[in-house]
Write a protein that holds these residues in place. Structure first.
Motif, mmCIF file in Angstrom:
data_model
loop_
_atom_site.group_PDB
_atom_site.id
_atom_site.type_symbol
_atom_site.label_atom_id
_atom_site.label_comp_id
_atom_site.label_asym_id
_atom_site.label_seq_id
_atom_site.Cartn_x
_atom_site.Cartn_y
_atom_site.Cartn_z
ATOM 1 N N LEU A 25 0.831 -1.207 0.000
ATOM 2 C CA LEU A 25 0.000 0.000 0.000
ATOM 3 C C LEU A 25 0.863 1.254 0.000
ATOM 4 N N LEU A 26 1.939 1.244 0.801
ATOM 5 C CA LEU A 26 2.815 2.405 0.865
ATOM 6 C C LEU A 26 3.524 2.651 -0.470
ATOM 7 N N CYS A 27 3.871 1.581 -1.172
ATOM 8 C CA CYS A 27 4.477 1.739 -2.496
ATOM 9 C C CYS A 27 3.522 2.452 -3.444
ATOM 10 N N GLY A 28 2.261 2.038 -3.402
ATOM 11 C CA GLY A 28 1.256 2.678 -4.244
ATOM 12 C C GLY A 28 1.027 4.129 -3.860
ATOM 13 N N VAL A 29 0.963 4.382 -2.562
ATOM 14 C CA VAL A 29 0.762 5.760 -2.085
ATOM 15 C C VAL A 29 1.942 6.629 -2.494
ATOM 16 N N GLY A 30 3.158 6.083 -2.393
ATOM 17 C CA GLY A 30 4.338 6.834 -2.791
ATOM 18 C C GLY A 30 4.286 7.234 -4.253
ATOM 19 N N ALA A 31 3.906 6.292 -5.126
ATOM 20 C CA ALA A 31 3.791 6.597 -6.548
ATOM 21 C C ALA A 31 2.716 7.654 -6.793
ATOM 22 N N LEU A 32 1.601 7.536 -6.070
ATOM 23 C CA LEU A 32 0.516 8.517 -6.213
ATOM 24 C C LEU A 32 1.007 9.920 -5.860
ATOM 25 N N ILE A 33 1.678 10.037 -4.717
ATOM 26 C CA ILE A 33 2.171 11.338 -4.266
ATOM 27 C C ILE A 33 3.248 11.857 -5.215
ATOM 28 N N GLY A 34 4.179 10.973 -5.600
ATOM 29 C CA GLY A 34 5.273 11.392 -6.471
ATOM 30 C C GLY A 34 4.798 11.900 -7.812
ATOM 31 N N LEU A 35 3.896 11.145 -8.449
ATOM 32 C CA LEU A 35 3.403 11.559 -9.759
ATOM 33 C C LEU A 35 2.541 12.816 -9.668
ATOM 34 N N ALA A 36 1.720 12.904 -8.621
ATOM 35 C CA ALA A 36 0.851 14.072 -8.475
ATOM 36 C C ALA A 36 1.665 15.346 -8.265
ATOM 37 N N ILE A 37 2.630 15.304 -7.342
ATOM 38 C CA ILE A 37 3.415 16.506 -7.038
ATOM 39 C C ILE A 37 4.280 16.907 -8.222
ATOM 40 N N VAL A 150 11.660 16.098 -20.039
ATOM 41 C CA VAL A 150 12.314 14.873 -19.555
ATOM 42 C C VAL A 150 13.050 15.087 -18.234
ATOM 43 N N LEU A 151 14.058 15.974 -18.213
ATOM 44 C CA LEU A 151 14.837 16.164 -16.992
ATOM 45 C C LEU A 151 14.013 16.831 -15.891
ATOM 46 N N LEU A 152 13.138 17.745 -16.265
ATOM 47 C CA LEU A 152 12.284 18.390 -15.262
ATOM 48 C C LEU A 152 11.427 17.345 -14.554
ATOM 49 N N ASN A 153 10.749 16.501 -15.314
ATOM 50 C CA ASN A 153 9.922 15.433 -14.726
ATOM 51 C C ASN A 153 10.761 14.483 -13.885
ATOM 52 N N SER A 154 11.935 14.113 -14.412
ATOM 53 C CA SER A 154 12.786 13.133 -13.733
ATOM 54 C C SER A 154 13.275 13.651 -12.386
ATOM 55 N N VAL A 155 13.770 14.889 -12.372
ATOM 56 C CA VAL A 155 14.315 15.469 -11.146
ATOM 57 C C VAL A 155 13.231 15.634 -10.089
ATOM 58 N N LEU A 156 12.054 16.104 -10.503
ATOM 59 C CA LEU A 156 10.958 16.302 -9.545
ATOM 60 C C LEU A 156 10.497 14.976 -8.950
ATOM 61 N N LEU A 157 10.319 13.958 -9.795
ATOM 62 C CA LEU A 157 9.888 12.646 -9.305
ATOM 63 C C LEU A 157 10.948 12.050 -8.387
ATOM 64 N N LEU A 158 12.222 12.215 -8.751
ATOM 65 C CA LEU A 158 13.324 11.703 -7.932
ATOM 66 C C LEU A 158 13.347 12.388 -6.566
ATOM 67 N N ALA A 159 13.148 13.704 -6.528
ATOM 68 C CA ALA A 159 13.162 14.443 -5.261
ATOM 69 C C ALA A 159 12.076 13.940 -4.321
ATOM 70 N N VAL A 160 10.870 13.722 -4.856
ATOM 71 C CA VAL A 160 9.782 13.202 -4.028
ATOM 72 C C VAL A 160 10.113 11.793 -3.535
ATOM 73 N N ALA A 161 10.705 10.965 -4.403
ATOM 74 C CA ALA A 161 11.053 9.588 -4.029
ATOM 75 C C ALA A 161 12.069 9.573 -2.892
ATOM 76 N N ILE A 162 13.067 10.459 -2.963
ATOM 77 C CA ILE A 162 14.079 10.510 -1.905
ATOM 78 C C ILE A 162 13.432 10.873 -0.577
ATOM 79 N N ILE A 163 12.604 11.913 -0.580
ATOM 80 C CA ILE A 163 11.942 12.363 0.657
ATOM 81 C C ILE A 163 11.012 11.286 1.196
ATOM 82 N N PHE A 164 10.194 10.692 0.327
ATOM 83 C CA PHE A 164 9.205 9.694 0.752
ATOM 84 C C PHE A 164 9.882 8.463 1.332
#
Length: 366
Positions: A25-37, A150-164
């Motif tokens: 569930l947490l994996c799914g929530v993480g993807a939801l938050i990461g993609l949304a933000i 590409v890089l904008l999306n990648s960096v933003l998603l990566l930043a959320v993943a690190i924090i989460f």
């Protein structure tokens, strides 16, 4: 017949660990938050731009949030892999008129270059295809497509993943645990599996494994420890722990703590509250650091042990086998480990206790 078909279908399933429900569930929530933000920020930055977010980020989110420990999920892979794929995709789209030939060659070259730079990231293959088939809005960008989206999306998603992942207590990005004291193998590796053993085996592998050499080492080492534990009679923590424990109170003045350090000649002491529950540890070097900053007005409020102690404590239970403690004393150079029962401090196991117990076990071994 039906049973035979089920058995055949089972052969198609991967030998993959199914995580507990909470973790899934947490994996799914993480993807939801990461993609949304990351999507909202990209939309805010790029405004009405049609390709403000690209589909491959969905595949990247699977890796970053569900298998963050894997080599293909690391920051180097998503940033460098997507950059390479974007560059190759745009170049092929510019110079090859046939779209099928363009995206096929783009993906093939991207795979080769990613593997050559140790930056393989499966979703990057889709980035290369997007650069070719993304339509007029993507083609008009040219090489700017690499930077946005590409890089904008990648960096933003990566930043959320690190924090989460950090908030969940997961180590991300993954850091290999190596012997920092010397270039030699760690003490445990010297008598069991060594890094060169893993490397020699992997050199004969022709397939890429989605697991780092360090993680593979760690799994093999832990499995070997369990196998070794079955071969000898085990002491339990309660058998070798010291019950007369010298400790500090969280309400002790720091100067009082220093006096106790001087009296007992120890480098670190456990800290308990009024109910004798373990709440932290205090090392002598932390007291020294406190003295160094004592003149700083911002640190003037610190005068109690609880204000400078370390609240993260590795503990064991009385009925745990002492083999569980070996990695902490050997690999992480612990001086002692507190023994707790219902959160209350009931004993201490020192490095000397472990050496004595191991010596006894060696004497028993035929």
């Amino acid at each position: 017949m039906f049973h035979t078909q089920l058995e055949w279908l089972n052969t198609l399933k991967p030998n993959f660990k199914v995580l507990p429900f909470k973790e899934r569930l947490l994996c799914g929530v993480g993807a939801l938050i990461g993609l949304a933000i990351s999507s909202l920020i990209s939309w805010y930055v790029l405004g009405d731009f049609n390709a403000w977010y690209i589909a491959p980020m969905g595949a990247s989110s699977v890796l970053l949030f569900a298998v963050s420990a894997g080599p293909l999920s690391q920051p180097w892979n998503i940033i460098v892999g997507n950059t390479i794929a974007g560059f190759i995709g745009v170049t092929c789209a510019m110079f090859i008129a046939n779209q099928t030939a363009a995206f096929s060659l783009a993906v093939a070259l991207a795979i080769f270059l990613m593997m050559s730079t140790d930056s393989l990231h499966p979703p990057s293959g889709a980035v290369a295809i997007t650069a070719v088939l993304g339509g007029e809005s993507v083609h008009e960008l040219g090489y700017h497509f690499i930077f946005y989206p590409v890089l904008l999306n990648s960096v933003l998603l990566l930043a959320v993943a690190i924090i989460f992942n950090r908030l969940l207590g997961k180590q991300y990005p993954q850091v290999a645990q190596v012997n920092t004291r010397s270039k030699d193998p760690t003490p445990m590796q010297k008598v069991t599996i060594q890094p060169q053993d893993i490397q020699e085996v992997l050199e004969h592998q022709t397939e890429l494994l989605d697991i780092s050499e360090y993680d593979l080492q760690k799994i093999i080492l832990e499995a070997q420890e369990k196998a070794n534990a079955r071969a000898i009679s085990q002491y339990l923590c309660q058998d070798i722990m010291s019950k007369d424990v010298i400790s500090l109170s969280e309400q002790d003045d720091i100067h009082q703590a220093l006096d106790k350090f001087k009296h007992v000649n120890l480098m670190s002491l456990p800290v308990v509250n009024t109910e004798n529950k373990l709440v932290g540890t205090l090392a002598l070097y932390e007291v020294v650091e406190w003295f160094k900053r004592a003149a700083d007005p911002r640190a003037s409020w610190e005068h109690l042990v609880k204000q400078i102690m370390n609240r993260k404590v590795v503990t064991v239970q009385p009925l745990q086998p002492i083999q569980d403690l070996v990695p902490y004393f050997v690999e992480r150079s612990f001086n002692y480990i507190p023994v707790v029962e219902q959160h209350k401090l009931v004993g201490i196991i020192s490095r000397a206790d472990m050496i004595a117990a191991m010596q006894q076990q060696l004497n028993r071994t035929p």
